[in-house]
Motif scaffolding. Sequence first.
Motif, mmCIF file in Angstrom:
data_model
loop_
_atom_site.group_PDB
_atom_site.id
_atom_site.type_symbol
_atom_site.label_atom_id
_atom_site.label_comp_id
_atom_site.label_asym_id
_atom_site.label_seq_id
_atom_site.Cartn_x
_atom_site.Cartn_y
_atom_site.Cartn_z
ATOM 1 N N LYS A 1 0.855 -1.185 0.000
ATOM 2 C CA LYS A 1 0.000 0.000 0.000
ATOM 3 C C LYS A 1 0.891 1.235 0.000
ATOM 4 C CE LYS A 1 -3.915 2.165 2.265
ATOM 5 N NZ LYS A 1 -4.873 2.086 3.381
ATOM 6 N N VAL A 2 0.531 2.226 -0.834
ATOM 7 C CA VAL A 2 1.347 3.419 -1.047
ATOM 8 C C VAL A 2 0.447 4.644 -1.184
ATOM 9 C CG1 VAL A 2 3.011 4.515 -2.607
ATOM 10 C CG2 VAL A 2 2.994 2.035 -2.386
ATOM 11 N N THR A 3 0.922 5.775 -0.697
ATOM 12 C CA THR A 3 0.340 7.075 -1.039
ATOM 13 C C THR A 3 1.444 7.868 -1.727
ATOM 14 O OG1 THR A 3 -1.208 7.073 0.807
ATOM 15 C CG2 THR A 3 -0.700 9.210 -0.185
ATOM 16 N N VAL A 4 1.161 8.352 -2.934
ATOM 17 C CA VAL A 4 2.102 9.178 -3.680
ATOM 18 C C VAL A 4 1.528 10.597 -3.717
ATOM 19 C CG1 VAL A 4 3.208 9.575 -5.910
ATOM 20 C CG2 VAL A 4 2.953 7.236 -5.044
ATOM 21 N N THR A 5 2.329 11.544 -3.213
ATOM 22 C CA THR A 5 1.902 12.937 -3.151
ATOM 23 C C THR A 5 2.783 13.773 -4.080
ATOM 24 O OG1 THR A 5 1.240 12.629 -0.850
ATOM 25 C CG2 THR A 5 1.520 14.911 -1.614
ATOM 26 N N PRO A 6 2.184 14.313 -5.157
ATOM 27 C CA PRO A 6 2.961 15.172 -6.070
ATOM 28 C C PRO A 6 3.438 16.439 -5.363
ATOM 29 C CG PRO A 6 0.910 14.450 -7.099
ATOM 30 C CD PRO A 6 0.820 14.099 -5.639
ATOM 31 N N ASP A 7 4.636 16.904 -5.730
ATOM 32 C CA ASP A 7 5.144 18.174 -5.214
ATOM 33 C C ASP A 7 4.274 19.335 -5.694
ATOM 34 O OD1 ASP A 7 7.183 16.691 -4.074
ATOM 35 O OD2 ASP A 7 8.752 17.465 -5.411
ATOM 36 N N ASP A 8 3.751 19.216 -6.916
ATOM 37 C CA ASP A 8 2.840 20.214 -7.484
ATOM 38 C C ASP A 8 1.498 20.067 -6.774
ATOM 39 O OD1 ASP A 8 0.950 21.641 -8.974
ATOM 40 O OD2 ASP A 8 1.797 21.046 -10.904
ATOM 41 N N LYS A 9 1.174 20.998 -5.897
ATOM 42 C CA LYS A 9 -0.036 20.895 -5.068
ATOM 43 C C LYS A 9 -1.332 21.018 -5.876
ATOM 44 C CE LYS A 9 2.462 20.087 -1.613
ATOM 45 N NZ LYS A 9 2.838 18.700 -1.472
ATOM 46 N N SER A 10 -1.242 21.352 -7.176
ATOM 47 C CA SER A 10 -2.453 21.378 -8.005
ATOM 48 C C SER A 10 -2.838 19.955 -8.444
ATOM 49 C CB SER A 10 -2.272 22.280 -9.223
ATOM 50 O OG SER A 10 -1.365 21.699 -10.148
ATOM 51 N N LEU A 11 -1.933 18.989 -8.241
ATOM 52 C CA LEU A 11 -2.209 17.586 -8.563
ATOM 53 C C LEU A 11 -2.605 16.850 -7.294
ATOM 54 C CD1 LEU A 11 0.834 16.866 -10.922
ATOM 55 C CD2 LEU A 11 -1.500 17.491 -11.571
ATOM 56 N N LYS A 12 -3.549 15.918 -7.421
ATOM 57 C CA LYS A 12 -4.067 15.182 -6.270
ATOM 58 C C LYS A 12 -3.134 14.047 -5.867
ATOM 59 C CE LYS A 12 -8.683 15.794 -8.104
ATOM 60 N NZ LYS A 12 -9.738 15.071 -8.808
ATOM 61 N N PRO A 13 -2.986 13.808 -4.554
ATOM 62 C CA PRO A 13 -2.280 12.606 -4.097
ATOM 63 C C PRO A 13 -3.094 11.370 -4.481
ATOM 64 C CG PRO A 13 -2.621 14.160 -2.287
ATOM 65 C CD PRO A 13 -3.418 14.655 -3.455
ATOM 66 N N ALA A 14 -2.429 10.241 -4.584
ATOM 67 C CA ALA A 14 -3.112 8.987 -4.910
ATOM 68 C C ALA A 14 -2.678 7.921 -3.914
ATOM 69 C CB ALA A 14 -2.773 8.549 -6.326
ATOM 70 N N THR A 15 -3.664 7.197 -3.384
ATOM 71 C CA THR A 15 -3.402 6.049 -2.519
ATOM 72 C C THR A 15 -3.873 4.817 -3.263
ATOM 73 O OG1 THR A 15 -3.655 7.376 -0.517
ATOM 74 C CG2 THR A 15 -3.895 4.985 -0.277
ATOM 75 N N PHE A 16 -3.018 3.798 -3.302
ATOM 76 C CA PHE A 16 -3.343 2.580 -4.045
ATOM 77 C C PHE A 16 -2.659 1.397 -3.383
ATOM 78 C CE2 PHE A 16 -0.003 5.078 -5.969
ATOM 79 C CZ PHE A 16 1.054 4.188 -6.092
ATOM 80 N N GLY A 17 -3.118 0.206 -3.759
ATOM 81 C CA GLY A 17 -2.576 -1.001 -3.132
ATOM 82 C C GLY A 17 -2.685 -2.215 -4.016
ATOM 83 N N LYS A 18 -2.527 -3.368 -3.392
ATOM 84 C CA LYS A 18 -2.520 -4.648 -4.086
ATOM 85 C C LYS A 18 -3.676 -4.730 -5.077
ATOM 86 C CE LYS A 18 -2.788 -9.599 -3.349
ATOM 87 N NZ LYS A 18 -2.876 -10.692 -2.379
ATOM 88 N N GLY A 19 -3.331 -5.085 -6.322
ATOM 89 C CA GLY A 19 -4.347 -5.272 -7.350
ATOM 90 C C GLY A 19 -4.685 -4.033 -8.155
ATOM 91 N N ASP A 20 -4.092 -2.887 -7.824
ATOM 92 C CA ASP A 20 -4.364 -1.642 -8.560
ATOM 93 C C ASP A 20 -3.332 -1.427 -9.666
ATOM 94 O OD1 ASP A 20 -6.573 -1.058 -6.980
ATOM 95 O OD2 ASP A 20 -5.434 0.240 -5.617
#
Length: 135
Positions: free
Chosen positions: A91-110
């Motif tokens: 399971k991971v949350t990726v947060t872009p440095d560019d705050k106009s882009l949304k963070p994404a949380t995803f995990g097994k099977g995504d």
Amino acid sequence: MTMAKVKGVASLALLSSTTHAFIARPTIISSRNALVSYSSLKMSEIEVVSQPDKDFLDKKGVFNWGTWGCGVSKFPWTYDQNESCYLLAGKVTVTPDDKSLKPATFGKGDFVTFPAGMSCTWDVSETVEKHFMFF
């Protein structure tokens, strides 16, 4: 230090012991038509396809891509190329440095696609193993 592994890749370089990140180029085994289909993607946001079916994954050739894994960690990353990946575990949350882009949380099977040029922070909350392809 976080342990990471890569299988089926043409080259590999460790960035540093503090980032716990790798640059890897998978051996491309997909057909030209499969790679062309990626060019139609809009690459501004992180795109997550939640739990795609086997047919979706087979058409993209996911199970022929390289694999990469890392333990629980947090590190910066910049995408020089687009990347698609399919999480086998974790399971991971990726947060872009560019705050106009949304963070994404995803995990097994995504299935996830990251745009070229994006700088971000990976926050790995559960050990990750994934198939990946840069394009």
